[in-house]
Motif scaffolding. Structure first.
Motif, PDB file in Angstrom:
ATOM      1  N   GLU A 133      -4.409 -19.673 -10.579  1.00 56.57           N
ATOM      2  CA  GLU A 133      -3.647 -19.093  -9.477  1.00 56.57           C
ATOM      3  C   GLU A 133      -3.383 -17.622  -9.763  1.00 56.57           C
ATOM      4  O   GLU A 133      -2.984 -17.253 -10.868  1.00 56.57           O
ATOM      5  CB  GLU A 133      -2.329 -19.839  -9.292  1.00 56.57           C
ATOM      6  N   ARG A 138      -5.571 -19.582  -4.884  1.00 49.44           N
ATOM      7  CA  ARG A 138      -5.540 -20.766  -5.756  1.00 49.44           C
ATOM      8  C   ARG A 138      -6.944 -21.357  -5.837  1.00 49.44           C
ATOM      9  O   ARG A 138      -7.572 -21.639  -4.810  1.00 49.44           O
ATOM     10  CB  ARG A 138      -4.569 -21.806  -5.203  1.00 49.44           C
ATOM     11  N   GLU A 145     -12.073 -26.507  -4.937  1.00 52.35           N
ATOM     12  CA  GLU A 145     -11.319 -26.139  -3.739  1.00 52.35           C
ATOM     13  C   GLU A 145     -10.677 -24.766  -3.931  1.00 52.35           C
ATOM     14  O   GLU A 145     -10.030 -24.512  -4.949  1.00 52.35           O
ATOM     15  CB  GLU A 145     -10.243 -27.188  -3.466  1.00 52.35           C
ATOM     16  N   THR A 147      -8.184 -21.896  -1.997  1.00 54.74           N
ATOM     17  CA  THR A 147      -7.268 -21.635  -0.887  1.00 54.74           C
ATOM     18  C   THR A 147      -6.599 -20.278  -1.087  1.00 54.74           C
ATOM     19  O   THR A 147      -6.442 -19.812  -2.213  1.00 54.74           O
ATOM     20  CB  THR A 147      -6.173 -22.719  -0.777  1.00 54.74           C
ATOM     21  N   ARG A 148      -6.198 -19.663   0.033  1.00 55.46           N
ATOM     22  CA  ARG A 148      -5.401 -18.437  -0.015  1.00 55.46           C
ATOM     23  C   ARG A 148      -4.266 -18.599   0.975  1.00 55.46           C
ATOM     24  O   ARG A 148      -4.495 -18.897   2.144  1.00 55.46           O
ATOM     25  CB  ARG A 148      -6.235 -17.209   0.325  1.00 55.46           C
ATOM     26  N   GLY A 150      -2.382 -21.017   1.185  1.00 56.86           N
ATOM     27  CA  GLY A 150      -2.405 -22.389   1.663  1.00 56.86           C
ATOM     28  C   GLY A 150      -3.564 -22.738   2.580  1.00 56.86           C
ATOM     29  O   GLY A 150      -3.763 -23.907   2.920  1.00 56.86           O
ATOM     30  N   GLU A 151      -4.336 -21.746   3.007  1.00 55.41           N
ATOM     31  CA  GLU A 151      -5.462 -21.980   3.899  1.00 55.41           C
ATOM     32  C   GLU A 151      -6.741 -22.143   3.085  1.00 55.41           C
ATOM     33  O   GLU A 151      -7.065 -21.305   2.243  1.00 55.41           O
ATOM     34  CB  GLU A 151      -5.633 -20.810   4.880  1.00 55.41           C
ATOM     35  N   ARG A 152      -7.453 -23.213   3.357  1.00 55.82           N
ATOM     36  CA  ARG A 152      -8.681 -23.471   2.604  1.00 55.82           C
ATOM     37  C   ARG A 152      -9.763 -22.464   2.991  1.00 55.82           C
ATOM     38  O   ARG A 152      -9.926 -22.120   4.168  1.00 55.82           O
ATOM     39  CB  ARG A 152      -9.176 -24.897   2.869  1.00 55.82           C
ATOM     40  N   ILE A 153     -10.499 -21.981   1.981  1.00 57.14           N
ATOM     41  CA  ILE A 153     -11.577 -21.015   2.197  1.00 57.14           C
ATOM     42  C   ILE A 153     -12.911 -21.717   2.006  1.00 57.14           C
ATOM     43  O   ILE A 153     -13.143 -22.364   0.978  1.00 57.14           O
ATOM     44  CB  ILE A 153     -11.467 -19.837   1.202  1.00 57.14           C
TER      45      ILE A 153
END
Length: 232
Positions: A133, A138, A145, A147-148, A150-153
């Protein structure tokens, strides 16, 4: 559990440099070993088992780059190059051989200490720590997985492999050839444009501002470095 001081092997044929580093690092709580040649250094690595090596390239019996290559055949010990050679070709050669960092003489002790801390953190980062992180980014290596905020990339397999290699070496300068070998294979070592395109695409997906990257940093003429989460 008792904590032992980090044991650093200083390899330099100049006695004055070794004396200065010994005095400066001892006062910071490190244990210091010394070697004035490649032969002495390789023997110390085998017998004394240091935690980190500070290595000059201009040794009397063997070039420091060759020392790095030999050590990397059997050890992942952090190696910081400390040399008067400041050409990009020398830096690339040392890093490609497996050195973790490169600092030119003359140098500041504060900067050297910062490089030591980063190299030590990298050495202690283990495979049992699959989540990385940094800010709102993350990366869960076990789940593949990213995410930035909380949104998955959504990343392509190649973009993910590129990010994984950089994250697993966070804080460490990776040359273009090192990255190309690890992500695409040895046959692609000369395909620098392929790396540039994928770095650009990856930055567009994970960086808040791709034109001013915070995570994937460019080391001009050498390669790239992923920002260490505790980097000073």
């Amino acid at each position: 559990m008792e904590e032992y001081p980090m044991r650093i092997l200083v390899v330099d044929d100049e006695r004055a440099i070794r004396r200065y580093l010994r005095a400066s690092l001892l006062t910071r709580g490190f244990e210091i070993l010394e070697a004035g040649s490649a032969g002495e250094a390789l023997q110390s690595l085998t017998n004394d088992r240091p935690d980190l090596v500070i290595l000059d390239l201009g040794l009397p019996d063997m070039d420091g780059v060759e020392v790095v290559r030999r050590v990397r055949e059997w050890s992942k010990i952090p190696i910081i190059i400390l040399s008067v050679r400041d050409r990009e070709d020398d830096k690339v050669a040392a890093l490609d051989a497996g050195a973790d960092d490169y600092l030119t003489k003359p140098f500041g002790m504060r900067e050297l200490l910062a490089r030591i801390r980063v190299a030590a953190r990298h050495a202690h980062r283990t495979a049992q720590e699959p989540v990385f992180e940094l800010g709102d980014l993350r990366i869960d290596l076990a789940r593949r997985e990213v995410t930035r905020a909380g949104e998955r990339i959504a990343l392509t397999p190649t973009e993910y492999d590129l990010l994984r290699v950089m994250v697993q070496n966070a804080g460490k300068v990776l040359t273009h050839n090192q990255i190309l070998r690890q992500v695409w294979g040895a046959a692609y070592e000369e395909e620098a444009h392929l790396l540039r395109v994928n770095i650009s695409n990856l930055r567009k997906k994970i960086e808040p501002d791709p034109d001013r990257p915070r995570f994937i940093l460019t080391e001009p003429g050498v390669g790239y470095r992923f920002q260490d989460r505790q980097e000073v």
